[in-house]
Design an enzyme around this catalytic site. Structure first.
Site, mmCIF file in Angstrom:
data_model
loop_
_atom_site.group_PDB
_atom_site.id
_atom_site.type_symbol
_atom_site.label_atom_id
_atom_site.label_comp_id
_atom_site.label_asym_id
_atom_site.label_seq_id
_atom_site.Cartn_x
_atom_site.Cartn_y
_atom_site.Cartn_z
ATOM 1 N N HIS A 131 0.854 -1.331 -0.121
ATOM 2 C CA HIS A 131 0.029 0.140 -0.177
ATOM 3 C C HIS A 131 0.852 1.358 0.154
ATOM 4 O O HIS A 131 2.291 1.350 0.460
ATOM 5 C CB HIS A 131 -0.916 0.048 1.012
ATOM 6 C CG HIS A 131 -0.327 -0.021 2.412
ATOM 7 N ND1 HIS A 131 0.046 -1.149 3.293
ATOM 8 C CD2 HIS A 131 0.019 1.166 3.352
ATOM 9 C CE1 HIS A 131 0.709 -0.855 4.468
ATOM 10 N NE2 HIS A 131 0.636 0.572 4.452
ATOM 11 N N GLU B 224 7.849 0.920 5.038
ATOM 12 C CA GLU B 224 7.241 0.211 5.911
ATOM 13 C C GLU B 224 7.549 -1.178 5.233
ATOM 14 O O GLU B 224 6.991 -1.284 3.952
ATOM 15 C CB GLU B 224 5.552 0.407 6.267
ATOM 16 C CG GLU B 224 5.095 -0.566 7.130
ATOM 17 C CD GLU B 224 3.571 -0.462 7.158
ATOM 18 O OE1 GLU B 224 2.954 0.308 6.345
ATOM 19 O OE2 GLU B 224 2.996 -0.956 8.011
HETATM 20 CO CO CO Z 1 1.328 1.183 6.223
#
Ligand code: CO
Length: 134
Positions: A7, A130
């Site tokens: 994402h 991330e």
């Molecule tokens: Co995230």
């Protein structure tokens, strides 16, 4: 080692307004808002055919994105998330490569209920990264 783009997260000041734009103007499938008090954010997930977009709105006094929104009052891209198969192996390889892992180096359970780590933006061209074990 690096897998799919899981994402892209965008910090927003007004989650309802941002959701409306994605839903009505872009015609995207937008989830209901989900409060995540442990992470200091309220999140909306947008499903695209090849990845997801997460809209993050600050939740609570000590939200980790409050400072980001002070610097970026219109909102902005907050982080990208790459998938890895083995987060501990990925962490060790990143550390060996000189990358700074944020926090104590132990994965935390992220917004999707899976282990995640964050990597220092200074080691990735100014982008907070991330990694998520899938
Ligand atoms: Co995230």
């Amino acid at each position: 080692m690096i897998g799919r783009l899981n994402h892209v997260a965008i910090a927003v000041k007004d989650l309802a307004a941002a959701s409306k734009t994605y839903r009505e103007v872009l015609g995207a499938k937008v989830s209901e808002p989900k409060a995540q008090p442990d992470h200091g954010v309220t999140v909306v997930f947008i499903e695209l055919p090849n990845t997801k977009i997460e809209l993050l709105e600050p939740l609570g006094e000590a939200s980790p994105i409050a400072k980001f929104l002070e610097k970026n009052p219109d909102g902005g891209m907050h982080h990208v998330c790459y998938e890895v198969e083995d987060i501990l192996a990925a962490r060790d390889r990143l550390k060996a490569g000189g990358v700074r892992v944020i926090g104590d180096g132990n994965p935390k359970i992220g917004a999707h209920g899976k282990p995640v780590l964050f990597l220092h933006p200074k080691d990735f061209n100014g982008t907070l990264v991330e990694i998520e074990q899938v």
